[in-house]
Design an enzyme around this catalytic site. Sequence first.
Site, PDB file in Angstrom:
ATOM      1  CE  LYS A   1      27.968  21.817 149.633  1.00  0.00           C
ATOM      2  NZ  LYS A   1      28.244  20.592 150.465  1.00  0.00           N
TER       3      LYS A   1
ATOM      4  NE  ARG B   1      22.263  19.340 150.600  1.00  0.00           N
ATOM      5  CZ  ARG B   1      22.745  20.182 150.958  1.00  0.00           C
ATOM      6  NH1 ARG B   1      22.812  21.456 151.283  1.00  0.00           N
ATOM      7  NH2 ARG B   1      24.099  19.956 152.053  1.00  0.00           N
TER       8      ARG B   1
ATOM      9  NE  ARG C   1      31.466  21.388 158.969  1.00  0.00           N
ATOM     10  CZ  ARG C   1      31.110  21.140 158.236  1.00  0.00           C
ATOM     11  NH1 ARG C   1      31.309  22.408 156.468  1.00  0.00           N
ATOM     12  NH2 ARG C   1      30.187  20.275 158.010  1.00  0.00           N
TER      13      ARG C   1
ATOM     14  NE  ARG D   1      27.305  21.888 160.174  1.00  0.00           N
ATOM     15  CZ  ARG D   1      26.616  21.573 158.870  1.00  0.00           C
ATOM     16  NH1 ARG D   1      27.505  23.115 158.081  1.00  0.00           N
ATOM     17  NH2 ARG D   1      26.401  20.719 158.147  1.00  0.00           N
TER      18      ARG D   1
ATOM     19  NE  ARG E   1      25.959  16.907 157.120  1.00  0.00           N
ATOM     20  CZ  ARG E   1      27.270  17.308 158.027  1.00  0.00           C
ATOM     21  NH1 ARG E   1      27.180  16.714 158.397  1.00  0.00           N
ATOM     22  NH2 ARG E   1      26.912  18.192 156.418  1.00  0.00           N
TER      23      ARG E   1
END
Length: 213
Positions: A13, A88, A127, A160, A171
């Site tokens: 996203k 969400r 990531r 992160r 998550r």
Amino acid sequence: MILIFLGAPGAGKGTQSELLQESLGLLHISSGDLLRDHRRRGTELGEVANEYMKKGELVPDDLIINMIVDRLAAPDAARGVLLDGFPRTLPQAAALDDALDLKHQRVNAALYINVHDEVLIDRLSGRLTCSGCGHVYHEKFNPPKVEGICDHDGSPLYQREDDKRETAVKRLTVYFEQTRPIIAYYQERGLLCEVDGEQPIEKVTEDLMTCLR
Ligand code: AP5
């Protein structure tokens, strides 16, 4: 134009928002980036949100809804927005519709980037994020030109905290339980367009642009 990005953590996203905001001239509003900015500045919202974010849980609806409604009211949002990470939950989706109704606006499209679960964990755990401009890389799928350094502004890249494997798995569980039901919400309203998020980044962008034609 008001666009919404839907998809699991790691679906792409943020990557696609950065590309589309340029071609469409829209303002990119990422609920995660706004929360991380509050956390950096040590605001009350940032401190409360951090308690949820570090565990991979959702921040309570009332806090998020107020934050986004405020952001949508700012003058730079008048040119149109691309919402990334919000809504969400079903109450967030309903609150967004109510807030837009008051301004005689509505969501134009909900762009759903679909990626299988096993791919998502690989994406999150590899990531790398720029500490300066926030640009996102992947150690294998989308590496920077120089290891550990952002191509755009030369700042160091970091992982992160919530991309560590255990939190990333949490998550995804939260996504399946609380966020996936909103796909049906937009489908029932005829606003959903689904694209295959496992293609190369440029091809995903192309398919998203096709959704908007
Ligand atoms: P947030 O920051 O919104 O995180 P997220 O939704 O979990 O999304 P991500 O940023 O992890 O993934 P993405 O889809 O943007 O993927 P990306 O483009 O980076 O939220 C963080 C936390 O804040 C939440 O857990 C929650 O606590 C709180 N929060 C935020 N909003 C909230 C809300 N509305 N309500 C309540 N709480 C909220 O891509 C991922 C990786 O894959 C990158 O490395 C990228 O390079 C790579 N990649 C992307 N596309 C491709 C491709 N096509 N092929 C190969 N690799 C690719």
